[in-house]
Design a protein around this motif. Structure first.
Motif, mmCIF file in Angstrom:
data_model
loop_
_atom_site.group_PDB
_atom_site.id
_atom_site.type_symbol
_atom_site.label_atom_id
_atom_site.label_comp_id
_atom_site.label_asym_id
_atom_site.label_seq_id
_atom_site.Cartn_x
_atom_site.Cartn_y
_atom_site.Cartn_z
ATOM 1 N N ASP A 179 -74.189 -13.240 47.634
ATOM 2 C CA ASP A 179 -75.355 -13.723 47.531
ATOM 3 C C ASP A 179 -75.864 -14.299 48.373
ATOM 4 O OD1 ASP A 179 -73.923 -14.612 44.827
ATOM 5 O OD2 ASP A 179 -73.290 -16.726 45.009
ATOM 6 N N ASP A 201 -78.054 -10.649 47.373
ATOM 7 C CA ASP A 201 -78.279 -11.637 45.222
ATOM 8 C C ASP A 201 -78.770 -11.060 44.981
ATOM 9 O OD1 ASP A 201 -77.311 -13.866 44.712
ATOM 10 O OD2 ASP A 201 -79.439 -14.763 44.640
ATOM 11 N N GLU A 236 -76.334 -6.245 44.667
ATOM 12 C CA GLU A 236 -75.872 -6.368 43.260
ATOM 13 C C GLU A 236 -76.315 -6.595 42.618
ATOM 14 O OE1 GLU A 236 -73.265 -9.711 43.585
ATOM 15 O OE2 GLU A 236 -74.701 -11.284 44.259
HETATM 16 CA CA CA Z 1 -74.957 -14.753 41.893
#
Ligand code: CA
Ligand code: C2E
Ligand code: CA
Ligand code: CA
Length: 279
Positions: A179, A201, A236
């Motif tokens: 993150d 993140d 991600e």
């Molecule tokens: Ca996350």
């Protein structure tokens, strides 16, 4: 009704949200779920688009109720953290994932396994011994294990975090800062941290290509920062080709997201990866 895939979550109804009674209820439910083995691990493939390989998976826990519904970690991780059950749960996820990783390794698949560590777990006294013990028991190689921690976990007690991370590094385990960009770790720490990877993140990736003006420059900065520090960078929450193209253009080739695959049950993850590698 919309089609309900097996990865669809049941969402607690509004009356169940918050409230002391509900929380107590959830705590005892979680204890029971642990005792009854109702947790399962899903694995989300991580792709290196430069080499066209699946280089790893992230282990993500789900609670499977007896009626088959899956409860999202977002619903129970906070309670598990508050009550301390999280350490037990994280250790179970670690062991389960190492077992899966060993099976894949025996099938000649070159995959890393990433697991999420909560603050409590990282700061537990005997954590190094416990992790090493699990690696020994499962036969999974430490070189293939990545532990994901957040900036919050790291900053909770920096001195102690560093000591633990270094000790686990000596056993061959890698670390990823999860993150990244949402917490408060200072850049000067980042330079000295014994971590190998930054994870951009999802919230930043999500805003790419929308008219949120800062998203693109933020993502570019994080990639640049990681590269300059000699760290790997994994994006991600990549859902679209446009997002992937933006990332590639800015030299981020490691991708995790629905664009490729959602988190999958162990068997499906294996099938997905074998299929992907044979394409
Ligand atoms: Ca996350
Ligand atoms: P995280 O570590 O940031 O994990 C990534 C989350 O993003 C996962 O949600 C994953 O399913 C989701 N995701 C991945 N790609 C996409 C995408 O393209 N689009 C969208 N919309 N979502 C995507 P999940 O599995 O619901 O987990 C949520 C969070 O719960 C995790 O966030 C992590 O903080 C926590 N968590 C999950 N498993 C564990 C665990 O075993 N231990 C601990 N301590 N925390 C866990
Ligand atoms: Ca993670
Ligand atoms: Ca993350």
């Amino acid at each position: 009704a919309k089609e309900m895939g097996k990865n669809t979550y049941a969402v607690f109804s509004d009356e169940m949200n918050n409230g002391v009674h509900q929380k107590l209820h959830l705590e005892s439910d979680l204890r029971e779920a642990l005792a009854l083995n109702q947790f399962i691990v899903h694995y989300q493939p991580q792709i290196d688009i430069e080499t066209g390989t699946a280089f790893g998976v992230e282990a993500l826990v789900r609670w499977q109720k007896p009626d088959g519904t899956l409860v999202s970690p977002a619903q129970f991780i906070p309670v598990a953290e508050e009550t301390g059950l999280i350490s037990q749960l994280d250790m179970w996820v670690l062991e389960t994932s190492c077992r899966a990783g060993k099976i894949w390794h025996d099938l000649q698949l070159d995959l890393r396994v990433s697991v999420n560590f909560s603050t409590r777990l990282l700061h537990q006294n005997d954590i190094v011994e416990r992790v090493v013990e699990i690696l020994k028991r499962t036969g999974f190689s430490a070189d293939r294990l990545t532990i994901e921690i957040t900036e919050t976990t790291l900053m909770h007690d920096v001195t102690r975090s560093l000591r633990t991370i270094k000790a686990l590094r000596e056993h061959g385990i890698s670390f990823s800062l999860d993150d990244f960009g949402t917490g408060y770790s200072s850049l000067s720490y980042l330079r000295t941290l014994p971590i190998q990877t930054l994870k951009v993140d999802r919230s930043f990736i999500k805003d790419l290509g929308t008219n949120t003006p800062d998203a693109a420059s933020l993502v570019k900065s994080i990639i640049g920062l990681a590269t300059n520090l000699g760290l790997d960078v994994v994006a991600e929450g990549v859902e679209t080709l446009e997002q992937q193209e933006f990332l590639m253009k800015h030299n981020c080739f490691k991708i995790q997201g629905y664009y490729y695959a959602p988190p999958l049950p162990e068997k499906d993850a294996l099938i997905w990866i074998q299929h992907f590698l044979n394409k």
